[in-house]
Every structure is written in structure tokens, then in C-alpha cells.
Scaffold this motif. Structure first.
Motif, short mmCIF file in Angstrom:
data_model
loop_
_atom_site.label_atom_id
_atom_site.label_comp_id
_atom_site.label_asym_id
_atom_site.label_seq_id
_atom_site.Cartn_x
_atom_site.Cartn_y
_atom_site.Cartn_z
N PHE A 173 0.85 -1.19 0.00
CA PHE A 173 0.00 0.00 0.00
C PHE A 173 0.89 1.24 0.00
CE2 PHE A 173 0.47 -1.15 4.46
CZ PHE A 173 0.71 0.05 5.11
N LEU A 174 0.31 2.33 -0.45
CA LEU A 174 1.02 3.60 -0.58
C LEU A 174 0.49 4.61 0.42
CD1 LEU A 174 0.92 3.92 -4.48
CD2 LEU A 174 2.80 3.06 -3.11
N ILE A 175 1.41 5.32 1.06
CA ILE A 175 1.06 6.37 2.02
C ILE A 175 1.38 7.71 1.37
CG2 ILE A 175 1.51 7.32 4.31
CD1 ILE A 175 2.51 4.47 5.09
N LEU A 176 0.37 8.51 1.10
CA LEU A 176 0.53 9.82 0.48
C LEU A 176 0.43 10.88 1.56
CD1 LEU A 176 -0.51 7.76 -1.69
CD2 LEU A 176 -1.59 9.70 -2.84
N ALA A 177 1.46 11.72 1.68
CA ALA A 177 1.52 12.66 2.80
C ALA A 177 1.86 14.08 2.36
CB ALA A 177 2.55 12.18 3.82
N ASN A 178 1.53 15.03 3.22
CA ASN A 178 1.86 16.42 2.96
C ASN A 178 3.36 16.64 2.84
OD1 ASN A 178 -0.84 17.50 5.07
ND2 ASN A 178 -0.73 17.71 2.84
N THR A 179 4.11 16.05 3.78
CA THR A 179 5.55 16.25 3.81
C THR A 179 6.27 14.91 3.94
OG1 THR A 179 5.75 16.43 6.22
CG2 THR A 179 5.19 18.45 5.00
N GLN A 180 7.55 14.94 3.62
CA GLN A 180 8.37 13.73 3.76
C GLN A 180 8.40 13.27 5.21
OE1 GLN A 180 12.86 13.73 3.82
NE2 GLN A 180 12.57 12.88 1.76
N ALA A 181 8.55 14.21 6.15
CA ALA A 181 8.63 13.86 7.57
C ALA A 181 7.33 13.21 8.05
CB ALA A 181 8.94 15.10 8.41
N GLN A 182 6.18 13.75 7.63
CA GLN A 182 4.90 13.18 8.05
C GLN A 182 4.68 11.81 7.42
OE1 GLN A 182 2.65 16.65 6.79
NE2 GLN A 182 2.06 17.08 8.93
N GLY A 183 5.07 11.66 6.15
CA GLY A 183 4.92 10.37 5.49
C GLY A 183 5.80 9.31 6.11
N LEU A 184 7.03 9.68 6.44
CA LEU A 184 7.95 8.73 7.05
C LEU A 184 7.47 8.31 8.43
CD1 LEU A 184 10.56 7.15 6.80
CD2 LEU A 184 11.79 9.14 7.69
N ALA A 185 6.95 9.25 9.20
CA ALA A 185 6.43 8.91 10.53
C ALA A 185 5.26 7.93 10.41
CB ALA A 185 5.98 10.18 11.26
N ALA A 186 4.39 8.15 9.44
CA ALA A 186 3.25 7.25 9.23
C ALA A 186 3.73 5.87 8.78
CB ALA A 186 2.30 7.84 8.20
N ALA A 187 4.73 5.85 7.90
CA ALA A 187 5.26 4.57 7.42
C ALA A 187 5.93 3.79 8.56
CB ALA A 187 6.24 4.81 6.28
#
Length: 305
Positions: A173-187
Motif C-alpha cells: 500500500f502507498l502512504i501519500l503525505a503532505n511532507t516527507q517527515a509526516q509520510g515517514l512517521a506514518a510509514a
């Protein structure tokens, strides 16, 4: 996403799409050592350079930690899962990785972790025994044969035959995020949730993929190339799949012992990933042409008990 945004978690839209997974032959290795740290060191080495069969001989990862009460020799251990497209390819990969990374690691032993079914096995210890240069010996216990090879710290024990199963690889699955930091934290949160589950591995570094791929390339020699539709720096240059506000995407790839296990891991990972800053969840597929297992994201949650 548009009209497909018909389901959401924590107000984050889940795209009405599916992850496309495919069958691979899998083996489970039980690695033990004098301490948990040495068992994990062996496991980390043996599962290196094993992220994708696009360029690796196998997809592999650490499945879980095993207590001394659960291991064949009463020592601390870990279990590894390794996947390849055929039994022959898997045998070659397992022999190479055990021989180069587990046999060489201080105090280790290696055992089969799956049921042995006739004509569905690979021979590991039986091939590695020649390293003993004629000084190797074997012992049969409860129908299982083990090879013992002398080493400079004592001896290395490896089971003769390992069972295999038809596993499922490529769940994602793909996590689409506002920022790299937010996406990495979610991942990272998704990875932590998935790693609590048995029967699955996340073969990419840290369980996270930043270089998602598509099938094919403008360069004929390449089987796969960057998934440009999800690259934020290419917005405006290609037909983008990114919604407004998505400036970073991370992919979670899941391999497991069967389809229900991969589905459960996908469900757990998506649920954990729906954090502030995430603007959408999607999945990678190739129009249904790559693999027979289609993991529909909406169906995962509509069937949730």
C-alpha cells in the motif's frame, strides 16, 4: 482519487483500488545462537540485499524473535522467511545466504521451520556439509537429519532438508503525505504494527520503500523504473496520481505465508498509517496483469470483523 474516495479512516481517504500480489515459493529458517544479539546479527546478514526479485536472488526478512523454549536446541533464536520464484531458485538463494552469512556468524545453528512435504523440499545442510571437508557428520533425530560441520569456535549444525510452501509476495500500500517527515512517521508506525504479526516480512530497508516502481522503462534493458505518477518532483511533467497537497509517498511491501496473512498485515498497516499529515492511502497494481492475488483496499475494511 476524485470519485473513488468513498471510504476513509480518520478522515483520510482510502482509494478504491487494489494491490496486486503474486505467488512465490517460501522457506522458513530458524537461526539460533548463544545470545539473541548473535542470532539477530546472523539474520540481518542473511536477509541483506533481498528487497525485490527484480534485482535480488530472493526476497527475505526477519519474521520474529523466538524464545529458547521454542527453538530446536534450546537457545535464543529468530525466524527468517525467504521467497523466490521457484524451488530451485529458492534452494540456491538459501544455500548461498546460509553458507555466507549464518555458517560464518559466531555460535549459530540453522534449522527448518516448515512442515516437510515430499517433493516440496530444498536441501540446505546436505549441500553445505561439504564445507566440513570430510570431517562433517550427521545425526538423525525424530526423523530429521542434521549435519554438523567443524568450525574454529566449535561446530555448525544445519538441518539437512527444509520444507517449502507457496507464499504470497508483493502485497503493498502507498502512504501519500503532505511532507516527507509526516509520510515517514506514518510509514514507521505502519511497520511497527505489521511487525507484531506472524507469517509476514517487510523485505525493504526498514520495511519502507521510497523508490516505488512501475513495470517497464523507456530503456529496453530495464524491467522496472521509477513510478513517475507518484513522484512529486514530476508533477506537471507527467500524468500524476498525486492529489493536492501530497508531496511525499512511501510504499509498504508485504510478503507472507498465505493471502489471508498478507491481507491482515495490509489492514493493520493501513490503520496504523492514518495519522495527521497523511492525505491518502492507495496501492500499486498493474491493471491485474502481474499477479493473480488482488487485495482490494475497500474490501479489506468492509470485511473487517
Amino acid at each position: 482519487m476524485g470519485e473513488k474516495e468513498i471510504k476513509a479512516l480518520n478522515s483520510i481517504p482510502i482509494e478504491d483500488t487494489f494491490a496486486e500480489a503474486f505467488p512465490m515459493t517460501a522457506a522458513r529458517l530458524i537461526v539460533t545462537a548463544v545470545t539473541p544479539e548473535w542470532a539477530r546479527t546472523a539474520g540481518q546478514a542473511a536477509t541483506g540485499y533481498a528487497s525485490s526479485v527484480i534485482g535480488c536472488d530472493a526476497e527475505a526478512g526477519i519474521e520474529k524473535t523466538i524464545s529458547p523454549e521454542e527453538t530446536p536446541d534450546g537457545r535464543p533464536g529468530i525466524s527468517l522467511l525467504m521467497f523466490a520464484f521457484s524451488r530451485d531458485a529458492l534452494q540456491k538463494a538459501v544455500i548461498g545466504r546460509v553458507g555466507q552469512c549464518i555458517l560464518t556468524c559466531a555460535t549459530t545453528a540453522c534449522y527448518n521451520g516448515l512442515p516437510v512435504v515430499k517433493d516440496k523440499t530444498i536441501r540446505v545442510g546436505g549441500n553445505l556439509r561439504f564445507f566440513g571437508d570430510g570431517f562433517q557428520s550427521s545425526k538423525k533425530l525424530e526423523g530429521r537429519r542434521f549435519w554438523r560441520m567443524p568450525t574454529m569456535d566449535g561446530e555448525f549444525t544445519c538441518e539437512d532438508v527444509f520444507g517449502t510452501i507457496k507464499g504470497v509476495a508483493g502485497g503493498n500500500f502507498l502512504i501519500l503525505a503532505n511532507t516527507q517527515a509526516q509520510g515517514l512517521a506514518a510509514a514507521e508506525t505502519a511497520v511497527a504494527a505489521i511487525r507484531k504479526l506472524p507469517g509476514v516480512i517487510l523485505p525493504f530497508p526498514g520495511g519502507i520503500v521510497r523508490s516505488g516502481s512501475k513495470v517497464g522503462s523507456r530503456y529496453k534493458k530495464l524491467k522496472a523504473s521509477t513510478n513517475d505518477a507518484y513522484c512529486p518532483t514530476l508533477r506537471g511533467l507527467v500524468k500524476t496520481a498525486l492529489p493536492e497537497g501530497a508531496n511525499a509517498v512511501f510504499e509498504i511491501v508485504i510478503d507472507g505465508v498465505d493471502l489471508p496473512t498478507v491481507e491482515e498485515a495490509t489492514r493493520a498497516g493501513i490503520r496504523a498509517a492514518c495519522l495527521p499529515g497523511v492525505v491518502g492511502i492507495s496501492a500499486g497494481n498493474y491493471g491485474g496483469n502481474l499477479g493473480p492475488f488482488h487485495i482490494h483496499l475497500h474490501k479489506l475494511f468492509s470485511e473487517e470483523k
